[in-house]
Design a protein around this motif. Structure first.
Motif, PDB file in Angstrom:
ATOM      1  N   ALA A  26      -6.785  21.821   1.684  1.00 26.53           N
ATOM      2  CA  ALA A  26      -6.583  23.425   1.550  1.00 26.53           C
ATOM      3  C   ALA A  26      -4.947  23.340   1.963  1.00 26.53           C
ATOM      4  N   ARG A  27      -4.414  22.687   3.067  1.00 20.98           N
ATOM      5  CA  ARG A  27      -3.452  22.812   3.622  1.00 20.98           C
ATOM      6  C   ARG A  27      -2.250  21.895   2.843  1.00 20.98           C
ATOM      7  N   MET A  28      -2.668  21.024   2.079  1.00 21.79           N
ATOM      8  CA  MET A  28      -1.764  20.274   1.750  1.00 21.79           C
ATOM      9  C   MET A  28      -0.898  20.631   0.629  1.00 21.79           C
ATOM     10  N   SER A  29       0.438  20.455   0.433  1.00 22.33           N
ATOM     11  CA  SER A  29       1.107  20.684  -0.848  1.00 22.33           C
ATOM     12  C   SER A  29       1.170  19.701  -1.758  1.00 22.33           C
ATOM     13  N   VAL A  30       1.579  20.082  -2.877  1.00 20.33           N
ATOM     14  CA  VAL A  30       1.613  18.907  -4.252  1.00 20.33           C
ATOM     15  C   VAL A  30       2.568  17.918  -3.467  1.00 20.33           C
ATOM     16  N   ALA A  31       3.650  17.977  -3.122  1.00 19.25           N
ATOM     17  CA  ALA A  31       4.433  17.050  -2.662  1.00 19.25           C
ATOM     18  C   ALA A  31       3.883  16.084  -1.467  1.00 19.25           C
ATOM     19  N   GLU A  32       3.146  16.779  -0.627  1.00 20.84           N
ATOM     20  CA  GLU A  32       2.532  15.979   0.317  1.00 20.84           C
ATOM     21  C   GLU A  32       1.440  14.942  -0.292  1.00 20.84           C
ATOM     22  N   ALA A  33       0.847  15.523  -1.340  1.00 25.85           N
ATOM     23  CA  ALA A  33      -0.179  14.915  -2.224  1.00 25.85           C
ATOM     24  C   ALA A  33       0.423  13.757  -2.948  1.00 25.85           C
ATOM     25  N   GLU A  34       1.554  13.856  -3.327  1.00 21.55           N
ATOM     26  CA  GLU A  34       1.969  12.631  -3.939  1.00 21.55           C
ATOM     27  C   GLU A  34       2.571  11.617  -3.063  1.00 21.55           C
ATOM     28  N   VAL A  35       3.140  12.093  -1.774  1.00 27.97           N
ATOM     29  CA  VAL A  35       3.603  11.074  -0.838  1.00 27.97           C
ATOM     30  C   VAL A  35       2.198  10.413  -0.530  1.00 27.97           C
ATOM     31  N   GLU A  36       0.883  11.029  -0.248  1.00 27.48           N
ATOM     32  CA  GLU A  36      -0.127  10.411   0.227  1.00 27.48           C
ATOM     33  C   GLU A  36      -0.761   9.588  -0.850  1.00 27.48           C
ATOM     34  N   ALA A  37      -0.648   9.668  -2.005  1.00 32.43           N
ATOM     35  CA  ALA A  37      -0.882   8.856  -3.497  1.00 32.43           C
ATOM     36  C   ALA A  37      -0.005   7.635  -3.475  1.00 32.43           C
ATOM     37  N   ALA A  38       1.305   7.976  -3.108  1.00 30.77           N
ATOM     38  CA  ALA A  38       2.287   6.816  -3.188  1.00 30.77           C
ATOM     39  C   ALA A  38       2.061   5.685  -2.085  1.00 30.77           C
ATOM     40  N   TYR A  39       1.733   6.267  -0.907  1.00 31.74           N
ATOM     41  CA  TYR A  39       1.281   5.239   0.184  1.00 31.74           C
ATOM     42  C   TYR A  39      -0.073   4.626  -0.087  1.00 31.74           C
ATOM     43  N   ALA A  40      -1.013   5.154  -0.733  1.00 31.23           N
ATOM     44  CA  ALA A  40      -2.299   4.609  -1.116  1.00 31.23           C
ATOM     45  C   ALA A  40      -1.876   3.514  -2.008  1.00 31.23           C
ATOM     46  N   GLU A  41      -1.007   3.757  -3.061  1.00 32.24           N
ATOM     47  CA  GLU A  41      -0.650   2.783  -4.168  1.00 32.24           C
ATOM     48  C   GLU A  41       0.043   1.669  -3.382  1.00 32.24           C
ATOM     49  N   ALA A  42       0.871   1.825  -2.461  1.00 31.73           N
ATOM     50  CA  ALA A  42       1.522   0.942  -1.978  1.00 31.73           C
ATOM     51  C   ALA A  42       0.600   0.021  -0.979  1.00 31.73           C
ATOM     52  N   ARG A  43      -0.163   0.675  -0.486  1.00 31.68           N
ATOM     53  CA  ARG A  43      -1.390  -0.345   0.254  1.00 31.68           C
ATOM     54  C   ARG A  43      -2.103  -1.131  -0.583  1.00 31.68           C
ATOM     55  N   LEU A  44      -2.665  -0.398  -1.517  1.00 32.95           N
ATOM     56  CA  LEU A  44      -3.485  -1.290  -2.608  1.00 32.95           C
ATOM     57  C   LEU A  44      -2.662  -2.597  -3.315  1.00 32.95           C
ATOM     58  N   ALA A  45      -1.313  -2.134  -3.554  1.00 27.84           N
ATOM     59  CA  ALA A  45      -0.278  -3.225  -4.030  1.00 27.84           C
ATOM     60  C   ALA A  45      -0.251  -4.327  -2.907  1.00 27.84           C
ATOM     61  N   ALA A  46      -0.008  -3.874  -1.738  1.00 28.51           N
ATOM     62  CA  ALA A  46       0.016  -5.081  -0.687  1.00 28.51           C
ATOM     63  C   ALA A  46      -1.320  -5.729  -0.504  1.00 28.51           C
ATOM     64  N   GLU A  47      -2.371  -4.989  -0.595  1.00 23.57           N
ATOM     65  CA  GLU A  47      -3.690  -5.769  -0.470  1.00 23.57           C
ATOM     66  C   GLU A  47      -3.802  -6.769  -1.540  1.00 23.57           C
ATOM     67  N   ARG A  48      -3.447  -6.298  -2.797  1.00 26.91           N
ATOM     68  CA  ARG A  48      -3.604  -7.206  -4.180  1.00 26.91           C
ATOM     69  C   ARG A  48      -2.692  -8.446  -3.891  1.00 26.91           C
ATOM     70  N   ARG A  49      -1.303  -8.135  -3.226  1.00 27.49           N
ATOM     71  CA  ARG A  49      -0.442  -9.334  -3.193  1.00 27.49           C
ATOM     72  C   ARG A  49      -0.960 -10.291  -2.207  1.00 27.49           C
ATOM     73  N   THR A  50      -1.388  -9.955  -1.285  1.00 34.18           N
ATOM     74  CA  THR A  50      -2.267 -10.657  -0.216  1.00 34.18           C
ATOM     75  C   THR A  50      -3.138 -11.573  -0.828  1.00 34.18           C
ATOM     76  N   GLU A  51      -4.143 -11.077  -1.723  1.00 32.35           N
ATOM     77  CA  GLU A  51      -5.175 -11.601  -1.916  1.00 32.35           C
ATOM     78  C   GLU A  51      -4.827 -12.426  -3.131  1.00 32.35           C
ATOM     79  N   LEU A  52      -3.905 -12.605  -3.868  1.00 34.03           N
ATOM     80  CA  LEU A  52      -2.978 -13.622  -4.907  1.00 34.03           C
ATOM     81  C   LEU A  52      -2.423 -14.674  -3.965  1.00 34.03           C
ATOM     82  N   GLU A  53      -1.691 -14.247  -2.751  1.00 30.84           N
ATOM     83  CA  GLU A  53      -1.233 -15.199  -2.155  1.00 30.84           C
ATOM     84  C   GLU A  53      -2.218 -15.925  -1.391  1.00 30.84           C
ATOM     85  N   VAL A  54      -3.215 -15.499  -0.810  1.00 32.68           N
ATOM     86  CA  VAL A  54      -4.183 -16.426  -0.265  1.00 32.68           C
ATOM     87  C   VAL A  54      -4.940 -17.429  -1.323  1.00 32.68           C
ATOM     88  N   ALA A  55      -5.345 -16.717  -2.677  1.00 32.01           N
ATOM     89  CA  ALA A  55      -5.932 -17.637  -3.518  1.00 32.01           C
ATOM     90  C   ALA A  55      -4.889 -18.664  -4.116  1.00 32.01           C
TER      91      ALA A  55
END
Length: 119
Positions: free
Chosen positions: A39-68
């Motif tokens: 309720a207190r989150m602005s659209v800009a904050e939500a976009e930043v949070e979504a960008a961090y979540a996407e970056a975290r998922l990309a880093a996890e996927r990259r690590t999975e590929l490197e390990v494989a």
């Protein structure tokens, strides 16, 4: 002779969550503190949070590929290495970066290491 056949799933259908509840993040929130934060989150904050979540998922996927890829190299599985090269190319297309995963894998295949290879 007449027999009664019971259906495979004789349990009644489970109650379903209304689609309107699923489409409303606040109504779908289980925890009150999460609802209050939204309720207190602005659209800009939500976009930043979504960008961090996407970056975290990309880093996890990259690590999975490197390990494989490392596992395929240690097992000598050339078919898996080829599939992972394609997966690395697809990853680079989806998540462009200054350090392409395909080039990293390709350098390892050519030179045995990715250290010191210019990007």
């Amino acid at each position: 002779m007449h027999s009664t056949v019971t259906s495979f799933n004789s349990n009644p259908a489970p109650t379903r969550t209304p689609l309107s509840l699923l489409s409303d993040g606040d109504a779908a929130t289980v925890f009150s503190f999460t609802e209050a934060r939204r309720a207190r989150m602005s659209v800009a904050e939500a976009e930043v949070e979504a960008a961090y979540a996407e970056a975290r998922l990309a880093a996890e996927r990259r690590t999975e590929l490197e390990v494989a890829f490392d596992r395929a190299r240690s097992d000598g599985d050339e078919a898996a290495e080829s599939r992972l090269l394609q997966a690395a190319k697809d990853f680079d297309d989806a998540f462009p970066s200054r350090d392409p995963l395909f080039e990293q894998f390709h350098a390892v295949l050519l030179f045995g290491t990715s250290e010191g290879v210019a990007a």
